[in-house]
Design a protein around this motif. Structure first.
Motif, mmCIF file in Angstrom:
data_model
loop_
_atom_site.group_PDB
_atom_site.id
_atom_site.type_symbol
_atom_site.label_atom_id
_atom_site.label_comp_id
_atom_site.label_asym_id
_atom_site.label_seq_id
_atom_site.Cartn_x
_atom_site.Cartn_y
_atom_site.Cartn_z
ATOM 1 N N GLY A 27 0.693 -1.284 -0.067
ATOM 2 C CA GLY A 27 -0.016 0.113 -0.074
ATOM 3 C C GLY A 27 0.847 1.255 -0.080
ATOM 4 N N MET A 30 2.131 1.794 -3.457
ATOM 5 C CA MET A 30 1.032 2.237 -4.184
ATOM 6 C C MET A 30 0.681 3.689 -4.089
ATOM 7 S SD MET A 30 -1.790 -0.798 -3.930
ATOM 8 C CE MET A 30 -2.941 -0.418 -5.048
ATOM 9 N N VAL A 31 0.752 4.237 -2.944
ATOM 10 C CA VAL A 31 0.670 5.665 -2.625
ATOM 11 C C VAL A 31 1.894 6.483 -3.238
ATOM 12 C CG1 VAL A 31 0.771 7.621 -0.599
ATOM 13 C CG2 VAL A 31 -0.665 5.259 -0.391
ATOM 14 N N LEU A 65 -5.453 5.223 -7.198
ATOM 15 C CA LEU A 65 -4.299 4.508 -6.712
ATOM 16 C C LEU A 65 -4.061 4.861 -5.464
ATOM 17 C CD1 LEU A 65 -2.351 2.207 -7.753
ATOM 18 C CD2 LEU A 65 -0.918 4.123 -8.359
ATOM 19 N N GLY A 69 -4.152 2.289 -2.357
ATOM 20 C CA GLY A 69 -3.177 2.199 -1.493
ATOM 21 C C GLY A 69 -3.270 2.460 -0.046
ATOM 22 N N ALA A 73 -2.825 -0.407 2.929
ATOM 23 C CA ALA A 73 -1.812 0.031 4.046
ATOM 24 C C ALA A 73 -2.584 -0.165 5.280
ATOM 25 C CB ALA A 73 -0.963 1.242 3.834
#
Length: 165
Positions: A27, A30-31, A65, A69, A73
């Motif tokens: 996550g 992704m962030v 996204l 994310g 997370a």
């Protein structure tokens, strides 16, 4: 309170535990990718009224996204999950080398030789590779690529090295 993870050893402060490291760090990545997308699209025009600008779609995708994310997370903090195993770098590294090798070799070595060599480089990324099977698989994939890219799509690739032309 020791097994709850709420307080530190001296009884003060807040301490959290990553219960599912795979989800948490996935996550976070992704962030991070979403933040890179926001940064990369900073110079593009945005939405004006009901008309999309060039930066609207990348920003919408980056926002989605980032939200996903964050969700992944946080789920890594709240739910138990598997730990992160040892990561093998050999496979991904050889696949990247294969892709870069294709880009470098395609003009001078031609489609047949370049495709065969880059498939063999990528195949060596697996520890389960067997030489005879790999040679046959690379030949089959090379024939498939020649059929698709040269004959069906008619892309302007030389089939053979420029020395042989």
């Amino acid at each position: 309170m020791a097994d709850g993870g709420q307080t530190s050893a001296n009884g003060s402060g807040f301490q959290f535990k990553i219960r599912a490291p795979r989800e948490f760090w996935g996550g976070v990545v992704m962030v991070a990718i979403a933040l890179i997308a926001f940064y990369a699209s900073r110079d593009l025009s945005g939405m004006e009224g009901f008309q999309f600008g060039a930066g609207t779609a990348p920003r919408i995708a980056a926002s989605l996204l980032a939200l996903i994310g964050l969700w992944v997370a946080v789920s890594g903090l709240l739910a138990d999950g598997p730990t992160i195993e040892r990561y093998a770098i050999r496979g991904p590294l050889l696949v990247v080398v294969s892709i870069l090798g294709f880009a470098v070799m395609i003009r001078s070595f031609g489609l047949v030789v370049t495709t065969y060599l880059t498939f063999m480089i990528a195949i060596f990324g697996s520890r389960e590779m067997r030489l005879i099977e790999s040679l046959i698989a690379a030949a089959a994939m090379t024939a498939f690529c020649v059929l698709i890219f040269h004959y069906l799509l008619e892309l302007p690739f030389d089939l053979w090295p420029t020395v042989l032309n």
